[in-house]
Write a protein that holds these residues in place. Structure first.
Motif, PDB file in Angstrom:
ATOM      1  N   ALA A   1      11.688  16.883   3.101  1.00  0.00           N
ATOM      2  CA  ALA A   1      10.248  16.670   2.942  1.00  0.00           C
ATOM      3  C   ALA A   1       9.433  17.794   3.570  1.00  0.00           C
ATOM      4  O   ALA A   1       9.887  18.491   4.483  1.00  0.00           O
ATOM      5  N   ASP A   2       8.218  17.963   3.075  1.00  0.00           N
ATOM      6  CA  ASP A   2       7.244  18.857   3.702  1.00  0.00           C
ATOM      7  C   ASP A   2       6.412  18.103   4.737  1.00  0.00           C
ATOM      8  O   ASP A   2       6.033  18.644   5.768  1.00  0.00           O
ATOM      9  N   THR A   3       6.139  16.823   4.405  1.00  0.00           N
ATOM     10  CA  THR A   3       5.278  15.993   5.243  1.00  0.00           C
ATOM     11  C   THR A   3       5.889  14.601   5.366  1.00  0.00           C
ATOM     12  O   THR A   3       6.443  14.075   4.396  1.00  0.00           O
ATOM     13  N   VAL A   4       5.777  14.012   6.549  1.00  0.00           N
ATOM     14  CA  VAL A   4       6.224  12.636   6.757  1.00  0.00           C
ATOM     15  C   VAL A   4       4.996  11.789   7.084  1.00  0.00           C
ATOM     16  O   VAL A   4       4.265  12.077   8.036  1.00  0.00           O
ATOM     17  N   ILE A   5       4.776  10.762   6.276  1.00  0.00           N
ATOM     18  CA  ILE A   5       3.651   9.857   6.493  1.00  0.00           C
ATOM     19  C   ILE A   5       4.171   8.582   7.163  1.00  0.00           C
ATOM     20  O   ILE A   5       5.091   7.941   6.662  1.00  0.00           O
ATOM     21  N   PHE A   6       3.591   8.244   8.292  1.00  0.00           N
ATOM     22  CA  PHE A   6       3.969   7.032   9.021  1.00  0.00           C
ATOM     23  C   PHE A   6       2.910   5.976   8.733  1.00  0.00           C
ATOM     24  O   PHE A   6       1.788   6.058   9.225  1.00  0.00           O
ATOM     25  N   GLN A   7       3.299   5.004   7.918  1.00  0.00           N
ATOM     26  CA  GLN A   7       2.331   4.035   7.403  1.00  0.00           C
ATOM     27  C   GLN A   7       2.202   2.820   8.309  1.00  0.00           C
ATOM     28  O   GLN A   7       3.103   2.002   8.412  1.00  0.00           O
ATOM     29  N   ARG A   8       1.094   2.753   9.004  1.00  0.00           N
ATOM     30  CA  ARG A   8       0.720   1.593   9.817  1.00  0.00           C
ATOM     31  C   ARG A   8       1.869   1.124  10.707  1.00  0.00           C
ATOM     32  O   ARG A   8       2.321  -0.016  10.638  1.00  0.00           O
ATOM     33  N   CYS A   9       2.355   2.018  11.541  1.00  0.00           N
ATOM     34  CA  CYS A   9       3.497   1.675  12.391  1.00  0.00           C
ATOM     35  C   CYS A   9       3.347   2.338  13.761  1.00  0.00           C
ATOM     36  O   CYS A   9       2.430   3.131  13.994  1.00  0.00           O
ATOM     37  N   GLY A  45      -0.410  10.109  10.077  1.00  0.00           N
ATOM     38  CA  GLY A  45      -0.515   8.672  10.297  1.00  0.00           C
ATOM     39  C   GLY A  45      -1.324   8.011   9.195  1.00  0.00           C
ATOM     40  O   GLY A  45      -2.253   8.618   8.663  1.00  0.00           O
ATOM     41  N   GLU A  46      -0.974   6.782   8.833  1.00  0.00           N
ATOM     42  CA  GLU A  46      -1.706   6.044   7.795  1.00  0.00           C
ATOM     43  C   GLU A  46      -2.269   4.772   8.409  1.00  0.00           C
ATOM     44  O   GLU A  46      -1.554   3.990   9.026  1.00  0.00           O
ATOM     45  N   ILE A  47      -3.574   4.587   8.259  1.00  0.00           N
ATOM     46  CA  ILE A  47      -4.276   3.460   8.873  1.00  0.00           C
ATOM     47  C   ILE A  47      -5.062   2.716   7.796  1.00  0.00           C
ATOM     48  O   ILE A  47      -5.777   3.332   7.003  1.00  0.00           O
ATOM     49  N   ASP A  48      -4.944   1.371   7.803  1.00  0.00           N
ATOM     50  CA  ASP A  48      -5.622   0.574   6.773  1.00  0.00           C
ATOM     51  C   ASP A  48      -6.566  -0.469   7.360  1.00  0.00           C
ATOM     52  O   ASP A  48      -7.231  -1.185   6.619  1.00  0.00           O
ATOM     53  N   ASP A  49      -6.633  -0.568   8.684  1.00  0.00           N
ATOM     54  CA  ASP A  49      -7.528  -1.533   9.337  1.00  0.00           C
ATOM     55  C   ASP A  49      -7.980  -0.959  10.678  1.00  0.00           C
ATOM     56  O   ASP A  49      -7.318  -0.085  11.255  1.00  0.00           O
ATOM     57  N   ARG A  61       0.838  -1.210   0.000  1.00  0.00           N
ATOM     58  CA  ARG A  61       0.000   0.000   0.000  1.00  0.00           C
ATOM     59  C   ARG A  61       0.870   1.257   0.000  1.00  0.00           C
ATOM     60  O   ARG A  61       0.548   2.236  -0.674  1.00  0.00           O
ATOM     61  N   SER A  62       1.980   1.248   0.730  1.00  0.00           N
ATOM     62  CA  SER A  62       2.826   2.441   0.787  1.00  0.00           C
ATOM     63  C   SER A  62       3.356   2.813  -0.593  1.00  0.00           C
ATOM     64  O   SER A  62       3.392   4.003  -0.963  1.00  0.00           O
ATOM     65  N   MET A  82       0.094  12.234  15.882  1.00  0.00           N
ATOM     66  CA  MET A  82       0.034  12.694  14.497  1.00  0.00           C
ATOM     67  C   MET A  82      -0.776  13.982  14.367  1.00  0.00           C
ATOM     68  O   MET A  82      -1.653  14.273  15.183  1.00  0.00           O
ATOM     69  N   ASP A  83      -0.501  14.738  13.311  1.00  0.00           N
ATOM     70  CA  ASP A  83      -1.265  15.953  13.035  1.00  0.00           C
ATOM     71  C   ASP A  83      -2.584  15.631  12.340  1.00  0.00           C
ATOM     72  O   ASP A  83      -3.582  16.331  12.524  1.00  0.00           O
ATOM     73  N   SER A  84      -2.577  14.601  11.502  1.00  0.00           N
ATOM     74  CA  SER A  84      -3.775  14.169  10.788  1.00  0.00           C
ATOM     75  C   SER A  84      -3.553  12.740  10.319  1.00  0.00           C
ATOM     76  O   SER A  84      -2.535  12.124  10.649  1.00  0.00           O
ATOM     77  N   CYS A  85      -4.498  12.207   9.544  1.00  0.00           N
ATOM     78  CA  CYS A  85      -4.407  10.812   9.124  1.00  0.00           C
ATOM     79  C   CYS A  85      -4.796  10.620   7.666  1.00  0.00           C
ATOM     80  O   CYS A  85      -5.586  11.396   7.102  1.00  0.00           O
ATOM     81  N   ILE A  86      -4.241   9.561   7.098  1.00  0.00           N
ATOM     82  CA  ILE A  86      -4.676   9.017   5.818  1.00  0.00           C
ATOM     83  C   ILE A  86      -5.261   7.645   6.108  1.00  0.00           C
ATOM     84  O   ILE A  86      -4.681   6.861   6.857  1.00  0.00           O
ATOM     85  N   VAL A  87      -6.416   7.348   5.529  1.00  0.00           N
ATOM     86  CA  VAL A  87      -7.061   6.052   5.741  1.00  0.00           C
ATOM     87  C   VAL A  87      -7.516   5.494   4.392  1.00  0.00           C
ATOM     88  O   VAL A  87      -7.582   6.213   3.398  1.00  0.00           O
ATOM     89  N   SER A  88      -7.843   4.206   4.385  1.00  0.00           N
ATOM     90  CA  SER A  88      -8.225   3.554   3.132  1.00  0.00           C
ATOM     91  C   SER A  88      -9.721   3.490   2.900  1.00  0.00           C
ATOM     92  O   SER A  88     -10.153   3.204   1.778  1.00  0.00           O
ATOM     93  N   THR A  89     -10.520   3.736   3.948  1.00  0.00           N
ATOM     94  CA  THR A  89     -11.969   3.625   3.784  1.00  0.00           C
ATOM     95  C   THR A  89     -12.701   4.756   4.516  1.00  0.00           C
ATOM     96  O   THR A  89     -12.168   5.348   5.466  1.00  0.00           O
ATOM     97  N   ILE A  90     -13.914   4.998   4.085  1.00  0.00           N
ATOM     98  CA  ILE A  90     -14.750   6.019   4.721  1.00  0.00           C
ATOM     99  C   ILE A  90     -15.069   5.629   6.161  1.00  0.00           C
ATOM    100  O   ILE A  90     -15.117   6.484   7.054  1.00  0.00           O
ATOM    101  N   ALA A  91     -15.266   4.338   6.405  1.00  0.00           N
ATOM    102  CA  ALA A  91     -15.573   3.878   7.763  1.00  0.00           C
ATOM    103  C   ALA A  91     -14.432   4.198   8.722  1.00  0.00           C
ATOM    104  O   ALA A  91     -14.671   4.618   9.874  1.00  0.00           O
TER     105      ALA A  91
END
Length: 298
Positions: free
Chosen positions: A35-43, A66-70, A1-2, A107-116
């Motif tokens: 970088a301008d932004t650092v994304i921490f993917q599921r960690c 932060g990045e969340i997929d589950d 996914r990353s 985290m300042d905000s998040c990236i997620v994979s689903t609306i839920a």
């Protein structure tokens, strides 16, 4: 996914790079500075050098996302597939879920994979979320293979986390395969299918494969089976199997959980797993040539 998220960003004129939790601190520091932004993917902080990466990002005044997929959070540990499948016990799951939660709060905000997931995190943790649906690289898209002969089914899992999900269709699937010995079923990866299904002569089992090899293997089949229990965890999951199968011309037969329902009109075929799995499979078998012709045209 990353990698897919990074490619999507690059496609939208945003430079992006991917590093591992074990990347040396010196290399990571130079990249973070640029970088301008650092994304921490599921960690979480205790994994490899992740905690040090966060410290560097904060010292350089970088935005941290932060990045969340589950839905792996303390409130829902009992519903996590790896718990229900026996891969984790409750204590292990609670450790991971709590670590994710603690890190998310930094985290300042998040990236997620689903609306839920977006709805849950924004409501529970008051963190702004942006939905980045699971995608597949254009380089992975294949022209549908020309298939002949009887129906070819496949069931796949990357982790031992779908025991309860598979049990939803075990009985009708067993009866269907017994009654239709010309139909074949491939079991791929870390599945928790039943011994009696594995013992059938028209069922074959295969180990986990590298990603490209996995797509090539799945592409030889007609239908991917995706049974999912209708619970809070599965309703927050992405429809990644549908995305992958659609890219290689394979039909997805999935339970009507949230993300699969939302994509049904684009080619996903949903079944009511409580009542008519056997009939659904019979219908596909009886119309397999029409199904194949439609997939080739797509």
């Amino acid at each position: 996914r990353s990698l897919n998220v990074a490619q999507w960003m690059q496609h939208n004129n945003t430079q992006a790079g991917v590093i591992h939790s074990q990347t040396s601190v010196s290399i990571a520091k130079e990249l973070i500075k640029k970088a301008d932004t650092v994304i921490f993917q599921r960690c979480f902080a205790e994994q490899g050098n992740v905690g040090k990466f966060l410290d560097i990002a904060r010292s350089e005044n970088k935005k941290c996302v932060g990045e969340i997929d589950d839905l792996v959070f303390p409130e829902h540990v009992a519903s996590i597939g790896s718990v229900k499948g026996g891969e984790w016990n409750l204590n292990e799951a609670m450790f991971v879920a709590t670590a994710y939660e603690t890190f998310l709060l930094k985290m300042d905000s998040c990236i997620v994979s689903t609306i839920a997931l977006k709805e849950y995190i924004e409501t529970t943790y008051e963190k702004n979320c942006e939905v980045y649906p699971n995608r597949i690289s254009h380089s992975k898209i294949r022209k549908p293979l020309k298939k002949e002969g009887p129906l070819k089914l496949i069931y796949a899992s990357g982790t031992y986390s779908h025991k309860e999900d598979f049990e939803l269709i075990e009985q009708p699937l067993y009866e269907f395969l017994q009654s239709n010995p010309e139909v074949t079923l491939s079991i791929l990866g870390a599945t928790q299918s039943s011994e009696r299904i594995l013992s059938l002569p028209n069922v074959s089992s295969y180990p986990l494969l590298p990603y490209d090899a996995m797509l090539d293997f799945i592409a030889k089949h007609d239908v991917m089976l995706v049974p999912l229990v209708d619970d809070v965890f599965n309703n927050a999951k992405s429809n990644v199997k549908f995305v992958e199968c659609s890219a290689i011309g394979v039909l997805t037969l999935a339970s009507p959980v949230r993300e699969y329902v939302s994509t049904a009109e684009t080619g996903g075929l949903l079944i009511s797993i409580q009542t008519n799995v056997y009939e659904q499979l019979c219908e596909i078998k009886n119309n397999i040539n029409d199904v194949r012709n439609k997939l080739v045209k797509k």
